[in-house]
Design an enzyme around this catalytic site. Sequence first.
Site, mmCIF file in Angstrom:
data_model
loop_
_atom_site.group_PDB
_atom_site.id
_atom_site.type_symbol
_atom_site.label_atom_id
_atom_site.label_comp_id
_atom_site.label_asym_id
_atom_site.label_seq_id
_atom_site.Cartn_x
_atom_site.Cartn_y
_atom_site.Cartn_z
ATOM 1 N N GLU B 64 0.807 -1.408 0.171
ATOM 2 C CA GLU B 64 -0.165 -0.151 -0.072
ATOM 3 C C GLU B 64 0.813 1.278 0.060
ATOM 4 O O GLU B 64 0.689 2.198 -0.627
ATOM 5 C CB GLU B 64 -0.759 -0.034 1.301
ATOM 6 C CG GLU B 64 -2.189 -1.129 1.120
ATOM 7 C CD GLU B 64 -1.921 -2.508 1.691
ATOM 8 O OE1 GLU B 64 -0.479 -2.504 2.044
ATOM 9 O OE2 GLU B 64 -2.787 -3.285 1.647
ATOM 10 N N HIS B 133 -11.201 -4.921 9.723
ATOM 11 C CA HIS B 133 -11.891 -4.616 8.395
ATOM 12 C C HIS B 133 -13.151 -4.062 8.225
ATOM 13 O O HIS B 133 -14.094 -4.085 7.591
ATOM 14 C CB HIS B 133 -11.888 -5.883 7.611
ATOM 15 C CG HIS B 133 -10.740 -6.707 7.204
ATOM 16 N ND1 HIS B 133 -9.814 -7.300 8.090
ATOM 17 C CD2 HIS B 133 -10.285 -6.932 5.962
ATOM 18 C CE1 HIS B 133 -8.786 -8.039 7.317
ATOM 19 N NE2 HIS B 133 -9.078 -7.695 6.130
#
Lengths: 323, 330
Positions: B64, B133
């Site tokens: 990322e 998440h």
Amino acid sequence: MTELDFMTSPQSGELGRFLQQMLLIRYFEQQVEERYRDAEIPGFVHVAIGQEAVAVGACAALAPGDVITSTHRSHAHALAKGTPARAVMAELYGKVEGCSRGRGGSMHLYDVERGNLGSSAVVGGALGIATGAALSFSLRSEPRVALAFFGDGATASGLFHESMNLAQLWKLPVVFLCENNRWAESTPLAQHSPITDLTQRAQAFGMTALEVDGQDVEAVYRATAEALAHARSAAGPVFLLAETYRLAPHNVGDQQEYRDKEEYELTRATQDPIAKLRERLALSDERFDELEREAEAAVADAVDFARHGTDPDPQTLLEDVYA
Amino acid sequence: MPETKTRFSYREAVRDAMSQAMRRDSDVFVMGQDIAEHGGSQKVTLGMLEEFGPDRVRNAPISEMALTGAGIGAAMLGMRPIVEIMYEDFLTLAMEQLVNHAAKERYMSGGQLKVPLTVRTQGGAGWSSAAQHGQQTEGWFVGVPGLKVVYPSTPRDARGLLWSSIYDDNCVVFFEHVQLYNQREELPEELEPIPLGKARIARAGEDVTVVATGPLVPEALAAAEQAEQDGISVEVVDPRTLQPLDEEAILESVRKTSRCVVAHEAVRRMGFGAEVAALVQEKAFDWLDAPVERVGACFSPLPFAPSLERACIPRREQVYAAIKRTVGSE
């Protein structure tokens, strides 16, 4: 290491130009130390004394259109990439006439027109940016290369590994130029890296690696030219390791109590890239003194320019927060 | 000629904005994990590989930070990249590049550089995705000068705002919510860009203003229906862009209703709602008839067990209760 067929040598006269640039950087950095100690320059500064040949040799090999990213130790890169000493010094003084209009300072020198995408003062922080610049060259089929300067300390950072992986995976035209000056601030290589040969970092990604004596400006020029040619031919990125020496403290004011004094003095006496080039060119004392005086005068002019620069108007404080 | 309208899901609206921009402009491309053959973890980019090819719909390694950095670099060279971060929880991995670089390159360079990068991400609670998440992280980015933050709650807004984000010359962090992807709305074929920094009045009302974001917009609309039955008229304001914030739209509404509830799914403490509450008391204090109410998640990691998750995250019941408190009837 991969064999590369592209070889080049600096034209005659070019080494003389390299010497002039290295002297300019040396005198610039010495003046920065003095002006900082006299509290004329705010913030804090990192000088690149000892690493001049890396900046000069590498930038000389770049083609028009190539771009660089730099580090917290950024003055030499900016000067070698062609930003006038006046604009760099004015930036260190925080003036509007500075190359970042006084918004950046010593650690954030930009000159986009001349291909300097700026220096990140987060160690290794610009490696993704250089990779992305190279991605744009690749997507647009432009024959340009991005060259990222960084130090040995950055090779322990996550972004270094992610960027190397991404660049090699996508065969991007980027040269990762590691200036191994053997110190991550006060931490020696042996305390931050489990390997001594940093080209092994590149091998892990299957990336071409080159190694060069960073105190030999001609060698740096040639190795960078090879690396650029490889990257430009769409053969993928290159990890270029320049073995160099920081012949100065980490930042001005650092007492280097962590560094062996004798070793330091010996290194200063034997690893000065300017002394090496002077010897190589077999310059007379007279000629060398002349070059020194030229550099000295250019830096004095830059200091004078910076001292007479304009303080940014607080009315402009919020300019350029957003485009 | 009558306008052709199609029913778009929120997911399709996001995809349509990207695809239309990529058809028009070779400088727009998207990269992220699992976005090519797989179509993305939420299938937002499904089918785009076939149309645009692997160079412009780039499957990326789990990096990322470098991916965001590469987006910044390509944007600095004039492209308009879109980086998809699979879950907004993983923005943490890209945070250094967003905060220290994307947000600051223009300022630090004295205006030499622009970073027209869009970072799309999604997440949110309501399906037991647990603590890594499902958290809402937009509040971490609204405090960073140089970044813009967008959070649409309808397909129309998602499409029009994503287009404007792609064509904005600043880095935009664009939040999508997993529970909104299947929301549908009839939209014209032709994309209507929506300017950043403009709120939308999702429902007009007279007695209480609810400033809601993301999934709390439909929840606030449901709460407003319920309040209507009690004779309370609720106005729902969706800022849509959290940074820059359409302060005037919020203030105008509060000056009309004299009561304000702020509702978001992120944690209540230190959240985006605190800034809105501060804004309202600073600039509309004389109009207020009740303290500003804040609705948000409890101050804990997002729990896994459905019973705990339900207890932690706010939905229509909590918004309704807050509305009732502001009118003094609870």
